[in-house]
Design an enzyme around this catalytic site. Structure first.
Site, mmCIF file in Angstrom:
data_model
loop_
_atom_site.group_PDB
_atom_site.id
_atom_site.type_symbol
_atom_site.label_atom_id
_atom_site.label_comp_id
_atom_site.label_asym_id
_atom_site.label_seq_id
_atom_site.Cartn_x
_atom_site.Cartn_y
_atom_site.Cartn_z
ATOM 1 N N PHE A 121 0.862 -1.188 0.000
ATOM 2 C CA PHE A 121 0.000 0.000 0.000
ATOM 3 C C PHE A 121 0.896 1.234 0.000
ATOM 4 C CE2 PHE A 121 -2.434 3.102 2.709
ATOM 5 C CZ PHE A 121 -3.604 3.195 1.975
ATOM 6 N N GLY A 127 7.425 13.996 1.378
ATOM 7 C CA GLY A 127 6.824 15.251 1.851
ATOM 8 C C GLY A 127 5.402 15.092 2.354
ATOM 9 N N GLY A 337 16.331 -5.840 34.308
ATOM 10 C CA GLY A 337 17.632 -5.260 34.675
ATOM 11 C C GLY A 337 18.588 -5.305 33.489
ATOM 12 N N GLU A 361 0.687 3.820 10.296
ATOM 13 C CA GLU A 361 -0.783 3.863 10.134
ATOM 14 C C GLU A 361 -1.394 4.989 10.974
ATOM 15 O OE1 GLU A 361 -3.389 0.609 9.438
ATOM 16 O OE2 GLU A 361 -1.713 -0.701 8.934
ATOM 17 N N THR A 363 0.301 8.416 13.255
ATOM 18 C CA THR A 363 1.006 8.555 14.538
ATOM 19 C C THR A 363 -0.033 8.714 15.665
ATOM 20 O OG1 THR A 363 1.071 10.962 14.397
ATOM 21 C CG2 THR A 363 2.938 9.764 13.408
HETATM 22 C C1 FAD Z 1 8.448 0.632 9.237
HETATM 23 C C2 FAD Z 1 7.448 1.505 8.557
HETATM 24 C C3 FAD Z 1 6.481 0.915 7.726
HETATM 25 C C4 FAD Z 1 5.550 1.736 7.068
HETATM 26 N N1 FAD Z 1 4.657 1.154 6.180
HETATM 27 C C5 FAD Z 1 3.904 1.973 5.382
HETATM 28 C C6 FAD Z 1 3.126 1.418 4.302
HETATM 29 O O1 FAD Z 1 3.069 0.197 4.092
HETATM 30 N N2 FAD Z 1 2.443 2.280 3.492
HETATM 31 C C7 FAD Z 1 2.460 3.623 3.687
HETATM 32 O O2 FAD Z 1 1.826 4.337 2.903
HETATM 33 N N3 FAD Z 1 3.180 4.192 4.705
HETATM 34 C C8 FAD Z 1 3.902 3.391 5.545
HETATM 35 N N4 FAD Z 1 4.670 3.945 6.555
HETATM 36 C C9 FAD Z 1 4.671 5.389 6.744
HETATM 37 C C10 FAD Z 1 4.023 5.854 8.058
HETATM 38 O O3 FAD Z 1 2.635 5.667 7.981
HETATM 39 C C11 FAD Z 1 4.460 7.306 8.296
HETATM 40 O O4 FAD Z 1 5.824 7.277 8.662
HETATM 41 C C12 FAD Z 1 3.626 7.981 9.369
HETATM 42 O O5 FAD Z 1 2.301 8.181 8.925
HETATM 43 C C13 FAD Z 1 4.212 9.329 9.824
HETATM 44 O O6 FAD Z 1 4.578 10.130 8.754
HETATM 45 P P1 FAD Z 1 6.051 10.802 8.739
HETATM 46 O O7 FAD Z 1 7.016 9.700 8.990
HETATM 47 O O8 FAD Z 1 6.195 11.588 7.495
HETATM 48 O O9 FAD Z 1 6.061 11.777 9.997
HETATM 49 P P2 FAD Z 1 5.533 13.287 10.046
HETATM 50 O O10 FAD Z 1 4.156 13.373 9.489
HETATM 51 O O11 FAD Z 1 6.567 14.190 9.486
HETATM 52 O O12 FAD Z 1 5.454 13.502 11.615
HETATM 53 C C14 FAD Z 1 6.550 13.876 12.449
HETATM 54 C C15 FAD Z 1 6.015 14.202 13.842
HETATM 55 O O13 FAD Z 1 5.143 15.344 13.775
HETATM 56 C C16 FAD Z 1 3.879 15.003 14.304
HETATM 57 N N5 FAD Z 1 2.828 15.727 13.567
HETATM 58 C C17 FAD Z 1 2.660 15.816 12.215
HETATM 59 N N6 FAD Z 1 1.585 16.561 11.920
HETATM 60 C C18 FAD Z 1 1.048 16.947 13.108
HETATM 61 C C19 FAD Z 1 -0.080 17.741 13.474
HETATM 62 N N7 FAD Z 1 -0.897 18.259 12.567
HETATM 63 N N8 FAD Z 1 -0.317 17.936 14.781
HETATM 64 C C20 FAD Z 1 0.479 17.399 15.727
HETATM 65 N N9 FAD Z 1 1.571 16.644 15.444
HETATM 66 C C21 FAD Z 1 1.850 16.425 14.149
HETATM 67 C C22 FAD Z 1 3.758 13.512 14.157
HETATM 68 O O14 FAD Z 1 2.807 12.954 15.049
HETATM 69 C C23 FAD Z 1 5.175 13.064 14.440
HETATM 70 O O15 FAD Z 1 5.376 12.972 15.811
HETATM 71 C C24 FAD Z 1 5.572 3.141 7.264
HETATM 72 C C25 FAD Z 1 6.532 3.711 8.117
HETATM 73 C C26 FAD Z 1 7.466 2.928 8.738
HETATM 74 C C27 FAD Z 1 8.512 3.589 9.586
#
Ligand code: FAD
Length: 377
Positions: A121, A127, A337, A361, A363
């Site tokens: 997916f 970005g 520990g 899925e 945060t």
């Molecule tokens: C091992 C792994 C597997 C994954 N598998 C998939 C997959 O199969 N398919 C897929 O599409 N994606 C996948 N992902 C992506 C995952 O869903 C995203 O990493 C996640 O949604 C967070 O996006 P980001 O990493 O860009 O963090 P960001 O969106 O940049 O967030 C950074 C921080 O800012 C906070 N934040 C952002 N916006 C706000 C707001 N409006 N208010 C308050 N806090 C905010 C977040 O909570 C977080 O703490 C995967 C990620 C990993 C690490």
């Protein structure tokens, strides 16, 4: 929770499977960085991958409580395998079941259920993470086909997939209403994946970028209608979250299991650790939180089975279960520990595996946004 007989039987079947097939396996997959093909084949054979795929397309045709049981019990032993199952079920099967045509289901859903195809997916982009509507991947209507260009990142199973469900912008001027969803086969020209990410936890799953360079996607591979992509994504995540919530519950229970085992064995000051009141209170706190998570997770699954859209309940379940999985894993490691810090004990891996649960899925902060959106009106 009082489970139906069929659900209790299923739980026993999954537990027996875990005991038989997955004893030392979590540490092996953590080390190797992928799941063995034989185990995937067995997960397929037992229909643990296809719990929610209808029988007419080769799946188990079971309800969400059954799916939750499978996810909880498998993740209790191995979070990587839990991720593999939830990616296939919640993120790939679900949009195909809910939005696919009969032809698309025959072509992609059936081979997924039968283990002939692996799907992934592709939503997240460099970005566009939490702000999932900000994707830059573009699909241009070329008459007979769509031409896709863009880059997805962090995609579970991308390096081993046969097809990907990709969201792309078909009309930028319409914002999130201009996003559409496509089924893109990995063998098509212009489809490639990046390097396998070197991850902190769930190391048994393969995660990478997907790169799309002038990929020609036939018109019949549009999933749903043009402009429906954001709706498909929200629908998929509303229901799909139950899978990750159940995974988090399983990881939390697994950490608690390890802690209980250890404190009964380890002797200090001439007593097992379990005899100290601090240990007892810590374990009591952990067990209560795991049970609270369990009630939230199964409540969301039951609501889904009763035909409700558990948007609020699944966000609460995912948020709470992921947070307490981290807390319980932390406390379980503390109770070990120094030995908890050494790879000889499973708690070190469980602690690393738990960390992803409050990130992917959606945060924990995104779940809080969803919850607040429902309760503050
Ligand atoms: C091992 C792994 C597997 C994954 N598998 C998939 C997959 O199969 N398919 C897929 O599409 N994606 C996948 N992902 C992506 C995952 O869903 C995203 O990493 C996640 O949604 C967070 O996006 P980001 O990493 O860009 O963090 P960001 O969106 O940049 O967030 C950074 C921080 O800012 C906070 N934040 C952002 N916006 C706000 C707001 N409006 N208010 C308050 N806090 C905010 C977040 O909570 C977080 O703490 C995967 C990620 C990993 C690490």
């Amino acid at each position: 929770m009082i489970f139906k007989k069929e659900h209790e039987l299923l739980r026993k079947t999954v537990r027996d499977f875990v005991e038989r097939e997955m004893a030392t396996y979590p540490d092996e997959v953590d080390e190797v960085g992928s799941l063995p093909k034989e185990v995937i084949a067995k997960l397929v054979k037992h229909k643990f991958i296809s719990t929610i795929i209808p029988k007419e397309y080769g799946g188990a045709g079971a309800d969400y409580v059954s799916y939750t049981i499978v996810m909880e019990e498998i993740s209790r032993r191995c979070a990587s395998t839990g991720t593999y199952i939830t990616a296939a079920s919640s993120l790939v099967a679900l949009p195909l079941v809910n939005f696919g045509t009969k032809e698309q289901k025959e072509k992609y859903l059936r081979p997924l259920a039968e283990g002939k195809y692996i799907g992934c997916f592709g939503l997240t982009e460099p970005g566009a993470g939490s702000d999932a509507g900000a994707g830059q991947t573009i699909a241009i209507d070329k008459g007979d086909y769509y031409e896709l260009n863009g880059r997805k990142c962090f995609i579970t199973n991308a390096p081993i997939c046969d097809f990907a469900i990709i969201s792309a912008m078909t009309d930028k001027s319409k914002g999130t209403k201009g996003i559409s969803t496509f089924i893109v086969e990995s063998k098509w020209e212009g489809f490639s994946h990046g390097a396998h990410e070197n991850k902190m936890g769930i190391r048994g799953t393969e995660t990478s970028d997907i790169i799309l360079e002038n990929v020609r996607v036939p018109k019949e591979n549009l999933l749903g209608k043009v402009g429906q992509g954001f709706k498909i994504m929200l629908n998929t995540l509303d229901y799909g979250r139950i899978g990750v919530a159940a995974q988090a519950l399983g990881v939390a229970q697994g950490a608690l299991d390890e802690a209980i085992k250890y404190v009964k064995e380890r002797v200090q000051f001439n007593k097992p650790l379990a005899k100290f009141q601090n240990t007892q209170f810590t374990i009591a706190d952990m067990a209560t939180k795991v049970q609270a998570a369990r009630l939230l997770v199964y409540d969301a699954a039951e609501k889904k089975d009763n035909g409700q859209v558990p948007g609020l309940e699944s966000a609460m379940a995912k948020y709470y279960a992921a947070e307490i999985a981290n807390e319980v894993a932390y406390k379980a490691l503390q109770l070990h520990g120094g030995y908890g810090f050494i790879k000889d004990y499973p708690i070190e891996r469980i602690y690393r595996d738990a960390r992803i649960l409050s990130i992917y899925e959606g945060t924990s902060q995104v779940q809080q946004m969803v919850i607040a959106g429902h309760v503050i009106k």
